[in-house]
Design a protein around this motif. Sequence first.
Motif, PDB file in Angstrom:
ATOM      1  N   ALA A  15       0.831  -1.206   0.000  1.00  0.00           N
ATOM      2  CA  ALA A  15       0.000   0.000   0.000  1.00  0.00           C
ATOM      3  C   ALA A  15       0.866   1.258   0.000  1.00  0.00           C
ATOM      4  O   ALA A  15       0.553   2.240  -0.691  1.00  0.00           O
ATOM      5  CB  ALA A  15      -0.928  -0.011   1.212  1.00  0.00           C
ATOM      6  N   ALA A  16       1.954   1.232   0.765  1.00  0.00           N
ATOM      7  CA  ALA A  16       2.852   2.387   0.804  1.00  0.00           C
ATOM      8  C   ALA A  16       3.510   2.610  -0.557  1.00  0.00           C
ATOM      9  O   ALA A  16       3.632   3.757  -1.018  1.00  0.00           O
ATOM     10  CB  ALA A  16       3.922   2.177   1.877  1.00  0.00           C
ATOM     11  N   THR A  51       2.250   1.797  -3.401  1.00  0.00           N
ATOM     12  CA  THR A  51       1.206   2.310  -4.292  1.00  0.00           C
ATOM     13  C   THR A  51       1.053   3.813  -4.137  1.00  0.00           C
ATOM     14  O   THR A  51       0.947   4.554  -5.122  1.00  0.00           O
ATOM     15  CB  THR A  51      -0.139   1.616  -4.006  1.00  0.00           C
ATOM     16  OG1 THR A  51       0.004   0.197  -4.200  1.00  0.00           O
ATOM     17  CG2 THR A  51      -1.236   2.135  -4.934  1.00  0.00           C
ATOM     18  N   GLU A  52       1.055   4.284  -2.892  1.00  0.00           N
ATOM     19  CA  GLU A  52       0.911   5.721  -2.642  1.00  0.00           C
ATOM     20  C   GLU A  52       2.138   6.497  -3.111  1.00  0.00           C
ATOM     21  O   GLU A  52       2.018   7.591  -3.676  1.00  0.00           O
ATOM     22  CB  GLU A  52       0.677   5.966  -1.152  1.00  0.00           C
ATOM     23  CG  GLU A  52      -0.680   5.506  -0.651  1.00  0.00           C
ATOM     24  CD  GLU A  52      -1.820   6.281  -1.299  1.00  0.00           C
ATOM     25  OE1 GLU A  52      -1.670   7.506  -1.497  1.00  0.00           O
ATOM     26  OE2 GLU A  52      -2.841   5.653  -1.629  1.00  0.00           O
ATOM     27  N   LEU A  53       3.322   5.947  -2.887  1.00  0.00           N
ATOM     28  CA  LEU A  53       4.545   6.669  -3.243  1.00  0.00           C
ATOM     29  C   LEU A  53       4.751   6.752  -4.754  1.00  0.00           C
ATOM     30  O   LEU A  53       5.226   7.765  -5.261  1.00  0.00           O
ATOM     31  CB  LEU A  53       5.756   5.991  -2.594  1.00  0.00           C
ATOM     32  CG  LEU A  53       5.877   6.132  -1.071  1.00  0.00           C
ATOM     33  CD1 LEU A  53       7.022   5.274  -0.553  1.00  0.00           C
ATOM     34  CD2 LEU A  53       6.094   7.593  -0.683  1.00  0.00           C
ATOM     35  N   GLN A  87       2.258   5.914  -7.093  1.00  0.00           N
ATOM     36  CA  GLN A  87       1.000   6.049  -7.826  1.00  0.00           C
ATOM     37  C   GLN A  87       0.872   4.962  -8.903  1.00  0.00           C
ATOM     38  O   GLN A  87       0.280   5.173  -9.958  1.00  0.00           O
ATOM     39  CB  GLN A  87       0.898   7.438  -8.467  1.00  0.00           C
ATOM     40  CG  GLN A  87       0.810   8.581  -7.462  1.00  0.00           C
ATOM     41  CD  GLN A  87      -0.415   8.455  -6.545  1.00  0.00           C
ATOM     42  OE1 GLN A  87      -1.547   8.325  -7.012  1.00  0.00           O
ATOM     43  NE2 GLN A  87      -0.177   8.479  -5.240  1.00  0.00           N
ATOM     44  N   GLN A  94      -0.725   1.343  -9.408  1.00  0.00           N
ATOM     45  CA  GLN A  94      -1.685   0.421  -8.818  1.00  0.00           C
ATOM     46  C   GLN A  94      -1.250  -1.042  -8.910  1.00  0.00           C
ATOM     47  O   GLN A  94      -1.861  -1.898  -8.274  1.00  0.00           O
ATOM     48  CB  GLN A  94      -3.051   0.587  -9.510  1.00  0.00           C
ATOM     49  CG  GLN A  94      -3.685   1.943  -9.299  1.00  0.00           C
ATOM     50  CD  GLN A  94      -3.940   2.229  -7.828  1.00  0.00           C
ATOM     51  OE1 GLN A  94      -4.396   1.365  -7.083  1.00  0.00           O
ATOM     52  NE2 GLN A  94      -3.640   3.451  -7.398  1.00  0.00           N
ATOM     53  N   SER A 131      -0.628  -2.709  -5.556  1.00  0.00           N
ATOM     54  CA  SER A 131      -1.803  -3.130  -4.795  1.00  0.00           C
ATOM     55  C   SER A 131      -2.413  -4.411  -5.345  1.00  0.00           C
ATOM     56  O   SER A 131      -3.128  -5.114  -4.636  1.00  0.00           O
ATOM     57  CB  SER A 131      -2.862  -2.022  -4.800  1.00  0.00           C
ATOM     58  OG  SER A 131      -2.440  -0.918  -4.034  1.00  0.00           O
TER      59      SER A 131
END
Length: 329
Positions: free
Chosen positions: A124-125, A127-129, A131, A133, A136
Motif C-alpha cells: 500500500a505504501a 502504491t501511494e509513493l 502512484q 496500482q 496493490s
Amino acid sequence: MRPRQRGSHLGLMLLASQLFQVGLDNIPPVTLAVLGLNVYLFLFPAAPLMQTCVSVQQAYWRGGWRRLLLSPLHHVDDWHLYFNMASFLWKGTNLERRLGGPWFLYLLCVFSLLTGGVYLLLEAALTELTQDQSYSMACAVGFSGVLFALKVLSNHYHPGAVTHVMGLPVSNRYVSWVELVLIHMMSPGTSLIGHLAGILVGLLYTLGPLKAVMKKCAGFVTSSGYDSRPSAYYNSSGSTGYRQNNPPDYTPPDYTPPHTASYSSGLTEEEQLEAAIRNSVNDRGQSSQRGAPPPYGLHLSDEARVEEIRLRRLRRFDSDSRQQGGRRK
C-alpha cells in the motif's frame, strides 16, 4: 476441497524422502504438524490459488481477510512447496526445541499473520509513493515470508556465526538481507516485498516490541503468566542442545559441527542434500553412543547447505512457477 492435479510430484517425493531419512520421531510435533498441514493443503487446497494469495486489492479493497490465513499455507507448485518445507524442517526443528512446542506454535501463528499484514502495508505504501496500482494488485502466496522471519530469529541466537551463501561467508547479522537480494536477482518471479515483510517481522520480534507484546498477551490466558523456557521434552543436551537451567535468552558458545567438508564435489543437488541429512543422522547415533539424549536439531552448516541449494533451484524452476498465476513467497 478438490485434489490438486499435478504431474510427477517429484518435489513431494523428495520431501518425503528427506522426512524419512531424518526420522519422523526426530521431528518435534509442531514442526511435523505444520509440515503435514502444508502438504495436505497442497494436495487438497482450501480454494483455488488465485483465491488464496494475498494482495491489497483482494484483502483490503474487497474484504478478503481470510487470505492472510490461507496465503502462507498454499504453494504454486510442488517445487515451491519442497523448497519451503525443506527449509522449514531445519529451522522448525531447531527453534521448536529451543523455544518449546507451545511457544513455537504461538510464534508461527503470529509470524504468519503479521507477515501478511506487513506485506499489505508495504504494498500500500509503494502504491501511494509511486502512484502505481500494480503494487496493490500484486498477489503473493507461500511460506517464504514466515521462513525469513524464522531465519532472522535463528540468526539472532547465533550472532557470531557465519553462513556460506553461494560459497561466500556472510555474518549471520546480514545473511537474511543478502539472501533477500540474491533470491530476487536469481528468481524475479518471487515476492521481494513478501520476503522483506518476513525480515521486518523477525526484527520486530528480536529487536522490537513484538516479543514483549506476545508475552503480555500470553499472560492474559494463563493464571501464572507464560514461562518462556522450553519444556523438558526439548531440553536434551546434544550437538546444539540447551539445558533446562539456562535462562530464556541464553546463547551458547559458537558450535563448530564435526562435518565441515563440502558436499558439492561430484554430487547432484539432491545428493548433496541427502549427504547433509545423513551426516546429521550419523551424529545422532554417535551422541547416543556417548550416552547423550538424541538431539532433535540439525547442524547449522547443513541448514546453510539447504539454503544454498534452495537459492540455486529457485532460479531453475522460476519460469514454470510464473505460469501458474501467483507470485511465490
